[in-house]
Write a protein that holds these residues in place. Structure first.
Motif, PDB file in Angstrom:
ATOM      1  N   SER A  86      60.440 -17.221  65.855  1.00 32.57           N
ATOM      2  CA  SER A  86      61.619 -17.529  66.677  1.00 32.57           C
ATOM      3  C   SER A  86      62.780 -18.021  65.826  1.00 32.57           C
ATOM      4  O   SER A  86      63.928 -17.617  66.038  1.00 32.57           O
ATOM      5  CB  SER A  86      61.271 -18.585  67.733  1.00 32.57           C
ATOM      6  OG  SER A  86      60.326 -18.083  68.644  1.00 32.57           O
ATOM      7  N   GLU A  99      63.846 -17.939  76.232  1.00 34.68           N
ATOM      8  CA  GLU A  99      63.238 -16.915  77.077  1.00 34.68           C
ATOM      9  C   GLU A  99      63.506 -15.513  76.522  1.00 34.68           C
ATOM     10  O   GLU A  99      62.612 -14.662  76.501  1.00 34.68           O
ATOM     11  CB  GLU A  99      63.789 -17.030  78.497  1.00 34.68           C
ATOM     12  CG  GLU A  99      63.151 -16.062  79.469  1.00 34.68           C
ATOM     13  CD  GLU A  99      63.673 -16.249  80.885  1.00 34.68           C
ATOM     14  OE1 GLU A  99      63.997 -15.220  81.517  1.00 34.68           O
ATOM     15  OE2 GLU A  99      63.752 -17.394  81.353  1.00 34.68           O
ATOM     16  N   THR A 100      64.722 -15.262  76.066  1.00 36.48           N
ATOM     17  CA  THR A 100      65.063 -13.958  75.497  1.00 36.48           C
ATOM     18  C   THR A 100      64.218 -13.667  74.267  1.00 36.48           C
ATOM     19  O   THR A 100      63.676 -12.573  74.104  1.00 36.48           O
ATOM     20  CB  THR A 100      66.563 -13.902  75.132  1.00 36.48           C
ATOM     21  OG1 THR A 100      67.328 -14.076  76.333  1.00 36.48           O
ATOM     22  CG2 THR A 100      66.935 -12.585  74.475  1.00 36.48           C
ATOM     23  N   ALA A 102      61.317 -15.070  73.460  1.00 34.96           N
ATOM     24  CA  ALA A 102      59.915 -14.941  73.867  1.00 34.96           C
ATOM     25  C   ALA A 102      59.649 -13.571  74.476  1.00 34.96           C
ATOM     26  O   ALA A 102      58.640 -12.921  74.162  1.00 34.96           O
ATOM     27  CB  ALA A 102      59.547 -16.046  74.848  1.00 34.96           C
ATOM     28  N   ASP A 103      60.551 -13.095  75.330  1.00 33.73           N
ATOM     29  CA  ASP A 103      60.385 -11.775  75.947  1.00 33.73           C
ATOM     30  C   ASP A 103      60.384 -10.671  74.891  1.00 33.73           C
ATOM     31  O   ASP A 103      59.607  -9.719  74.975  1.00 33.73           O
ATOM     32  CB  ASP A 103      61.497 -11.502  76.963  1.00 33.73           C
ATOM     33  CG  ASP A 103      61.336 -12.305  78.242  1.00 33.73           C
ATOM     34  OD1 ASP A 103      60.253 -12.905  78.452  1.00 33.73           O
ATOM     35  OD2 ASP A 103      62.301 -12.343  79.034  1.00 33.73           O
ATOM     36  N   ALA A 104      61.265 -10.804  73.894  1.00 33.59           N
ATOM     37  CA  ALA A 104      61.353  -9.789  72.838  1.00 33.59           C
ATOM     38  C   ALA A 104      60.079  -9.773  72.003  1.00 33.59           C
ATOM     39  O   ALA A 104      59.543  -8.702  71.697  1.00 33.59           O
ATOM     40  CB  ALA A 104      62.572 -10.043  71.961  1.00 33.59           C
ATOM     41  N   THR A 106      57.103 -10.755  72.901  1.00 37.06           N
ATOM     42  CA  THR A 106      56.059 -10.192  73.755  1.00 37.06           C
ATOM     43  C   THR A 106      56.203  -8.678  73.836  1.00 37.06           C
ATOM     44  O   THR A 106      55.213  -7.935  73.820  1.00 37.06           O
ATOM     45  CB  THR A 106      56.124 -10.812  75.167  1.00 37.06           C
ATOM     46  OG1 THR A 106      55.963 -12.229  75.054  1.00 37.06           O
ATOM     47  CG2 THR A 106      55.052 -10.238  76.074  1.00 37.06           C
ATOM     48  N   GLY A 107      57.443  -8.212  73.881  1.00 40.75           N
ATOM     49  CA  GLY A 107      57.717  -6.781  73.979  1.00 40.75           C
ATOM     50  C   GLY A 107      57.170  -5.961  72.824  1.00 40.75           C
ATOM     51  O   GLY A 107      56.881  -4.781  72.978  1.00 40.75           O
ATOM     52  N   PRO A 112      54.684 -15.285  71.586  1.00 40.24           N
ATOM     53  CA  PRO A 112      55.862 -16.124  71.365  1.00 40.24           C
ATOM     54  C   PRO A 112      55.538 -17.607  71.198  1.00 40.24           C
ATOM     55  O   PRO A 112      56.366 -18.372  70.719  1.00 40.24           O
ATOM     56  CB  PRO A 112      56.706 -15.884  72.629  1.00 40.24           C
ATOM     57  CG  PRO A 112      55.748 -15.406  73.652  1.00 40.24           C
ATOM     58  CD  PRO A 112      54.649 -14.699  72.919  1.00 40.24           C
ATOM     59  N   HIS A 166      66.386  -1.287  73.776  1.00 45.76           N
ATOM     60  CA  HIS A 166      67.464  -2.177  73.313  1.00 45.76           C
ATOM     61  C   HIS A 166      68.596  -1.439  72.606  1.00 45.76           C
ATOM     62  O   HIS A 166      69.490  -2.079  72.043  1.00 45.76           O
ATOM     63  CB  HIS A 166      66.881  -3.253  72.390  1.00 45.76           C
ATOM     64  CG  HIS A 166      66.166  -4.327  73.142  1.00 45.76           C
ATOM     65  ND1 HIS A 166      64.886  -4.160  73.634  1.00 45.76           N
ATOM     66  CD2 HIS A 166      66.544  -5.569  73.512  1.00 45.76           C
ATOM     67  CE1 HIS A 166      64.518  -5.259  74.262  1.00 45.76           C
ATOM     68  NE2 HIS A 166      65.506  -6.129  74.212  1.00 45.76           N
TER      69      HIS A 166
END
Length: 193
Positions: A86, A99-100, A102-104, A106-107, A112, A166
């Motif tokens: 991070s 959150e952004t 963490a989502d990335a 995870t993606g 995360p 993205h």
């Protein structure tokens, strides 16, 4: 900048007696994924370095719209090994929410919540952090230099999905020696140099 073409005209670059690029002329269509393909040592990375302005051509021009924001996935991951994923990602955009990020992560199949330094990550994990960092930067043009190296087939497919999601409407130049990479990203055109 989306929709603006990048025009390469008569681009030539040598290192001593070795000519790496010779009179290259190509147009990379704005807002699309283009692939540059060649065997190792044939000038793919040099072309990206010239587009970034890290090197100057011997001859020729690169018509890049003024103010173009460039993000890059280099062949080397170029992460700060003592920092977690991070923190490495936030280096390019301090405004990113937790959150952004963490989502990335995870993606691309990373946890995360993992707080270990990236220096302890496997090569494939580092690669995905480098990709997420580049994609969460503010960019008009994304340069990808062998982005999938070190990733197994499932991870490559998942990471390619993330990249496609993205880069909608963005100009992407993918450099690879593997034609399957261009297919993964849905390249509109392939340039062989």
């Amino acid at each position: 900048m989306s929709g603006t073409d990048i025009k390469i005209n008569a681009l030539t670059k040598s290192y001593g007696e070795k000519v790496v690029l010779n009179d290259l002329c190509v147009v990379f269509e704005g807002g699309k994924v283009s692939c540059v393909s060649a065997m190792s040592g044939k000038g793919k990375t040099t072309l990206l370095r010239l587009i970034m302005g890290l090197e100057k051509p011997d001859f020729g021009t690169i018509d890049l719209p003024e103010g173009t924001k460039i993000s890059v996935v280099f062949q080397e991951d170029r992460l700060l090994d003592g920092m977690d994923a991070s923190s490495n990602i936030r280096l390019v955009n301090k405004k990113l929410s937790s959150e952004t990020v963490a989502d990335a992560l995870t993606g691309v199949g990373l946890d995360p919540k993992e707080k270990q330094p990236v220096g302890e990550y496997s090569g494939g994990m580092k690669r995905r952090v480098a990709i997420v960092r580049a994609l969460l930067a503010d960019f008009d043009l994304l340069l990808l230099d062998e982005p999938f190296k070190g990733l197994d087939a499932d991870t490559r497919a998942r990471t390619a999905d993330f990249i496609r999601g993205h880069t909608v409407g963005k100009t992407v130049i993918l450099v690879t020696h593997d034609p399957a990479d261009a297919e993964l990203l849905g390249s509109a055109a392939t340039v062989h140099i």
